[in-house]
Design an enzyme around this catalytic site. Sequence first.
Site, PDB file in Angstrom:
ATOM      1  N   GLU A  49       1.237 -14.599 -17.259  1.00 62.08           N
ATOM      2  CA  GLU A  49       2.160 -14.214 -16.185  1.00 62.08           C
ATOM      3  C   GLU A  49       2.647 -15.495 -15.549  1.00 62.08           C
ATOM      4  O   GLU A  49       1.835 -16.359 -15.217  1.00 62.08           O
ATOM      5  CB  GLU A  49       1.410 -13.364 -15.152  1.00 62.08           C
ATOM      6  CG  GLU A  49       2.305 -12.676 -14.180  1.00 62.08           C
ATOM      7  CD  GLU A  49       2.268 -13.303 -12.810  1.00 62.08           C
ATOM      8  OE1 GLU A  49       1.590 -14.317 -12.634  1.00 62.08           O
ATOM      9  OE2 GLU A  49       2.899 -12.763 -11.913  1.00 62.08           O
TER      10      GLU A  49
ATOM     11  N   ASP B 269       3.542  -5.718  -8.126  1.00 59.12           N
ATOM     12  CA  ASP B 269       4.172  -6.757  -7.290  1.00 59.12           C
ATOM     13  C   ASP B 269       5.610  -6.437  -6.921  1.00 59.12           C
ATOM     14  O   ASP B 269       6.248  -7.233  -6.219  1.00 59.12           O
ATOM     15  CB  ASP B 269       4.205  -8.094  -8.041  1.00 59.12           C
ATOM     16  CG  ASP B 269       2.858  -8.783  -8.070  1.00 59.12           C
ATOM     17  OD1 ASP B 269       2.620  -9.564  -9.008  1.00 59.12           O
ATOM     18  OD2 ASP B 269       2.041  -8.526  -7.160  1.00 59.12           O
TER      19      ASP B 269
HETATM   20  O1  TEU Z   1       1.778 -12.849  -8.898  1.00 54.89           O
HETATM   21  C1  TEU Z   1       2.345 -14.129  -9.042  1.00 54.89           C
HETATM   22  C2  TEU Z   1       3.817 -14.006  -9.037  1.00 54.89           C
HETATM   23  O2  TEU Z   1       4.432 -13.903 -10.072  1.00 54.89           O
HETATM   24  C3  TEU Z   1       4.485 -13.866  -7.728  1.00 54.89           C
HETATM   25  O3  TEU Z   1       5.841 -14.185  -7.858  1.00 54.89           O
HETATM   26  C4  TEU Z   1       4.298 -12.431  -7.334  1.00 54.89           C
HETATM   27  O4  TEU Z   1       5.474 -11.720  -7.536  1.00 54.89           O
HETATM   28  C5  TEU Z   1       3.781 -12.335  -5.964  1.00 54.89           C
HETATM   29  O5  TEU Z   1       3.995 -11.065  -5.474  1.00 54.89           O
HETATM   30  C6  TEU Z   1       4.453 -13.310  -4.991  1.00 54.89           C
HETATM   31  O6  TEU Z   1       5.775 -12.889  -4.739  1.00 54.89           O
HETATM   32  C7  TEU Z   1       0.430 -12.803  -9.310  1.00 54.89           C
HETATM   33  C8  TEU Z   1      -0.101 -11.404  -9.061  1.00 54.89           C
HETATM   34  O7  TEU Z   1       0.616 -10.482  -9.879  1.00 54.89           O
HETATM   35  C9  TEU Z   1       0.057 -11.095  -7.589  1.00 54.89           C
HETATM   36  O8  TEU Z   1      -0.358  -9.751  -7.312  1.00 54.89           O
HETATM   37  C10 TEU Z   1      -0.798 -12.062  -6.795  1.00 54.89           C
HETATM   38  O9  TEU Z   1      -0.545 -11.866  -5.414  1.00 54.89           O
HETATM   39  C11 TEU Z   1      -0.444 -13.511  -7.159  1.00 54.89           C
HETATM   40  O10 TEU Z   1      -0.337 -13.741  -8.562  1.00 54.89           O
HETATM   41  C12 TEU Z   1      -1.549 -14.444  -6.676  1.00 54.89           C
HETATM   42  O11 TEU Z   1      -2.689 -14.241  -7.478  1.00 54.89           O
END
Ligand code: TEU
Length: 550
Positions: free
Chosen positions: A254, A327
């Site tokens: 990711e 997210d």
């Molecule tokens: O998200 C990381 C990320 O891609 C961010 O852009 C995400 O959309 C987040 O909401 C900040 O806008 C990952 C996880 O999917 C997210 O749930 C976590 O909060 C984050 O990492 C930190 O571990």
Amino acid sequence: MNPAWWKEAIVYQVYPRSFKDGNGDGVGDLRGIIEKLDYIQSLGVDAVWLNPIFKSPNDDGGYDISDYYSIQPEFGTMQDFNELLAGLHQRKLKLIMDLVLNHSSDEHPWFQESRKSKDNPYRDYYFWKPGKQESPPNNWPSFFGGSAWQWDELTGEYYLHLFSRKQPDLNWENPVLRDEINKLMKFWLDKGVDGLRLDVISAISKRTDFPETDTADFNETIRKFYANGPRLKEFIKEARAKVWNHYDVMTVGEGPGITPQNSMDYLDEHHGLNMIFHFGHMFMDQGPGGRFDPIPWSMKDFKAVFKTWDDAFLEKGWGSVFLGNHDFPRMVSRWGNDHMYWNESAKLLCTLLLSMRGTPFIFMGDEIGMTNTRLDSVSESQDIETQNGWREAQKVGITESEFLKAVNYAGRDNARTPMQWNPGEQAGFTTGIPWMQLNPNYNRIHVHAQEDETNSILNYFRGMTQLRKANPVLTYGTYRPFDTGNDTLFLFFRERQQEKMLIVLNFSNQVANLPNQVIPFLTNRLIGNYPEGKSPQELQPWEARVYSCK
Ligand code: TEU
Ligand code: CA
């Protein structure tokens, strides 16, 4: 393209906290998921991606892990995990676990040790820097508002946290830390886990000279300074050689900051990940201020994202396709029409998701058209990103009602309301008080209502998974968009050897006419979200169809 199970798989994402509560404490758990394994299997999916289930103070929905070797007590025990894994495997379902390796919780023993003294053996498991007089070492902003540096009185230094201050970044430059990471990955893979979703893997190598960011565009700061660092390929290559190559495991990275140009840095066939999640469509309605600075998006750009990313993986590499997750807002509310054409547009989005090239990831609840919820005050939010965003918004005089507009459009709470199983108490999610308010429309939108309804979104979704499984062209075929000259009319072919399919999607509230050139292909419709009409050239609002063009 070498065949692989993870290219052919349809993945169902389960956010454990909100899926099903098995013991009445209002929080979803592993026993609740075990109860619903037959339902998951009935969807026609092949794998389950579980958001993090490790011990965590839950500062960021479990993405702040304080013990990588134990299950979050609210979710259950290691015995429950073993039973869940066995239950999945008995049903020929694979398990993809979500590992958060860019940062840990500040309550992890590693960090508790690291902050004790500058010469503590764990000091370099994290990034510590002296400040500049009273200010942080540089101007990097956190994803969750404010500075990405937190002052720590004990040793008079700052530590880096790209996310919340309770999520200190792990220092992958330190080989001892990397060995710890390899060890914990082996622990779970030895238990038979089939895949790893690697959280924010794009940031494990950052600019560790920590220069100031020179842009006010947050996503650009990510690309230039947080992600895609100089040792990224090396770190991934090492983890693959030391761990992943020794298991039949799928790895999906990711990565905010991954671009079509640099994606193959992550996906080398022999030394890289198997695939990545990209955010081309996900960030296109985010202004320079990020999530709570929404800007309009266009269908033209939306379609272009699919073409751009398909081109990135034409010859090698492999992509994933998703339209929502924990997210982002609910797909039918964000991309469809969740009121007038709720049923039709939810089915259209399922059609797109399951006919596109790349491994499809469906977020729990999207198979029944769950919609965004609505917060009437920021205090109702359970998301640190929203809570911190509000703190920052107040500093610049944004009113709560203005901020709530952005939150109700783009906030993560939208996706985290409990799964809606039936019209009974708490939608059958819990017999207790749910950790988060249900979406008020749960008495209308739930699994029970759709299970036996032939025209339901749920049964259409099942029809689409069957169609995808029965037609390898939808997995391995090429993706060839057809330029309709009409932004909201999304047409594309999928082709492979003798097989050819045409996918037709009317992303609008209006009737649309198909171009004459495609008329010869409108003879054998395999699935559609409206009854077949007399004049196939005319598309109803939000009409989706898949044709076989053999
Ligand atoms: O998200 C990381 C990320 O891609 C961010 O852009 C995400 O959309 C987040 O909401 C900040 O806008 C990952 C996880 O999917 C997210 O749930 C976590 O909060 C984050 O990492 C930190 O571990
Ligand atoms: Ca529970």
